[in-house]
Write a protein that holds these residues in place. Structure first.
Motif, PDB file in Angstrom:
ATOM      1  N   ASN A  11      -1.442   2.294   4.662  1.00 57.52           N
ATOM      2  CA  ASN A  11      -0.364   3.276   4.742  1.00 57.52           C
ATOM      3  C   ASN A  11       0.766   2.837   5.662  1.00 57.52           C
ATOM      4  O   ASN A  11       1.937   3.084   5.372  1.00 57.52           O
ATOM      5  CB  ASN A  11      -0.908   4.646   5.127  1.00 57.52           C
ATOM      6  CG  ASN A  11      -1.591   5.305   3.951  1.00 57.52           C
ATOM      7  OD1 ASN A  11      -1.011   5.455   2.888  1.00 57.52           O
ATOM      8  ND2 ASN A  11      -2.845   5.663   4.124  1.00 57.52           N
ATOM      9  N   TYR A  61       2.521   0.180   3.561  1.00 57.51           N
ATOM     10  CA  TYR A  61       3.248   0.806   2.450  1.00 57.51           C
ATOM     11  C   TYR A  61       4.546   1.436   2.950  1.00 57.51           C
ATOM     12  O   TYR A  61       5.596   1.288   2.334  1.00 57.51           O
ATOM     13  CB  TYR A  61       2.370   1.856   1.763  1.00 57.51           C
ATOM     14  CG  TYR A  61       3.001   2.389   0.500  1.00 57.51           C
ATOM     15  CD1 TYR A  61       2.792   1.740  -0.711  1.00 57.51           C
ATOM     16  CD2 TYR A  61       3.824   3.512   0.513  1.00 57.51           C
ATOM     17  CE1 TYR A  61       3.375   2.206  -1.880  1.00 57.51           C
ATOM     18  CE2 TYR A  61       4.416   3.983  -0.639  1.00 57.51           C
ATOM     19  CZ  TYR A  61       4.191   3.326  -1.834  1.00 57.51           C
ATOM     20  OH  TYR A  61       4.799   3.788  -2.987  1.00 57.51           O
ATOM     21  N   ARG A 104       4.403   8.340  -5.241  1.00 59.25           N
ATOM     22  CA  ARG A 104       3.015   8.690  -4.928  1.00 59.25           C
ATOM     23  C   ARG A 104       2.054   8.071  -5.941  1.00 59.25           C
ATOM     24  O   ARG A 104       0.950   7.653  -5.579  1.00 59.25           O
ATOM     25  CB  ARG A 104       2.833  10.207  -4.876  1.00 59.25           C
ATOM     26  CG  ARG A 104       3.263  10.790  -3.568  1.00 59.25           C
ATOM     27  CD  ARG A 104       2.281  10.387  -2.482  1.00 59.25           C
ATOM     28  NE  ARG A 104       2.850  10.633  -1.176  1.00 59.25           N
ATOM     29  CZ  ARG A 104       2.622   9.886  -0.122  1.00 59.25           C
ATOM     30  NH1 ARG A 104       1.827   8.841  -0.197  1.00 59.25           N
ATOM     31  NH2 ARG A 104       3.165  10.169   1.028  1.00 59.25           N
ATOM     32  N   HIS A 125       1.811   4.438  -4.955  1.00 61.10           N
ATOM     33  CA  HIS A 125       1.011   4.366  -3.736  1.00 61.10           C
ATOM     34  C   HIS A 125      -0.476   4.439  -4.072  1.00 61.10           C
ATOM     35  O   HIS A 125      -1.271   3.606  -3.618  1.00 61.10           O
ATOM     36  CB  HIS A 125       1.422   5.512  -2.800  1.00 61.10           C
ATOM     37  CG  HIS A 125       0.609   5.603  -1.555  1.00 61.10           C
ATOM     38  ND1 HIS A 125      -0.577   6.311  -1.500  1.00 61.10           N
ATOM     39  CD2 HIS A 125       0.796   5.085  -0.323  1.00 61.10           C
ATOM     40  CE1 HIS A 125      -1.077   6.222  -0.286  1.00 61.10           C
ATOM     41  NE2 HIS A 125      -0.264   5.483   0.457  1.00 61.10           N
TER      42      HIS A 125
END
Length: 152
Positions: free
Chosen positions: A127, A130, A9, A12
C-alpha cells in the motif's frame, strides 16, 4: 479532496492479489512442506481476498473521510488498516484451509497465522508502494487533475 476512483481500486486489488500469489505460493510450499499445487490452490482461493480487498479499502477510505475529513494515511492509520484487513481474512479463510488440507481448525489457524503475518507485512509495504506509484491527484478549479500529488 480526492478519493481513489472505482477503476483505481480495481487496479489496486488485482495488482495486490497477483503479486501476493506470485510471492506466496512458492514460499508457502517450501515453508509448510506442501506441494506447490496445494499452496497454489490455497493462494487462488485466497483471492476471496480480492473481493475483501476491494470492499475493505473502499469502506476504509469512506470511513477515513467521515472521521478525519481526508484520505491521507498516517503511519498509525496504515498499521490499523493492515491489521483490520488481515483480521477479516482470518475469519473468512480458516474453515476452507482446514477442509482442503484435511487438518483441524487449530493447525489451520496456526498455518493461517503464518500466512497472515506474511500478508500483514506485504499489505503494509504494497500500500505504501502503490500510493507512491499511483498518487492521488488534487482536482483543480475546473475539475482537472492538478500536477501536485496529495501526501500518501
Amino acid at each position: 479532496m480526492s478519493m481513489r476512483s472505482f477503476s483505481d481500486r480495481v487496479r489496486h486489488a488485482v495488482m495486490f492479489e497477483l503479486i501476493g500469489i506470485a510471492i506466496f505460493t512458492p514460499a508457502a510450499a517450501w515453508l509448510f512442506n506442501q506441494p506447490v499445487a496445494h499452496m497454489g490452490v490455497i493462494g487462488v482461493v485466497s483471492t476471496v481476498a480480492t473481493a475483501w480487498n476491494f470492499m475493505f479499502n473502499l469502506g476504509f477510505d469512506h470511513a477515513l473521510v467521515r472521521f478525519t475529513g481526508r484520505v491521507a494515511k498516517t503511519m498509525p492509520i496504515r498499521v490499523a488498516h493492515a491489521m483490520l484487513f488481515e483480521a477479516g481474512l482470518i475469519v473468512l479463510l480458516i474453515p476452507f484451509v482446514a477442509w482442503y488440507l484435511g487438518i483441524s481448525l487449530w493447525p489451520a489457524l496456526m498455518m493461517d497465522s503464518s500466512i497472515v503475518a506474511f500478508y500483514l507485512v506485504y499489505a503494509f509495504a504494497f500500500n505504501i508502494a502503490y500510493d507512491r506509484v499511483f498518487p492521488l491527484r488534487r482536482l483543480g478549479a475546473h475539475g482537472r487533475t492538478a500536477s501536485r500529488a496529495l501526501p500518501a
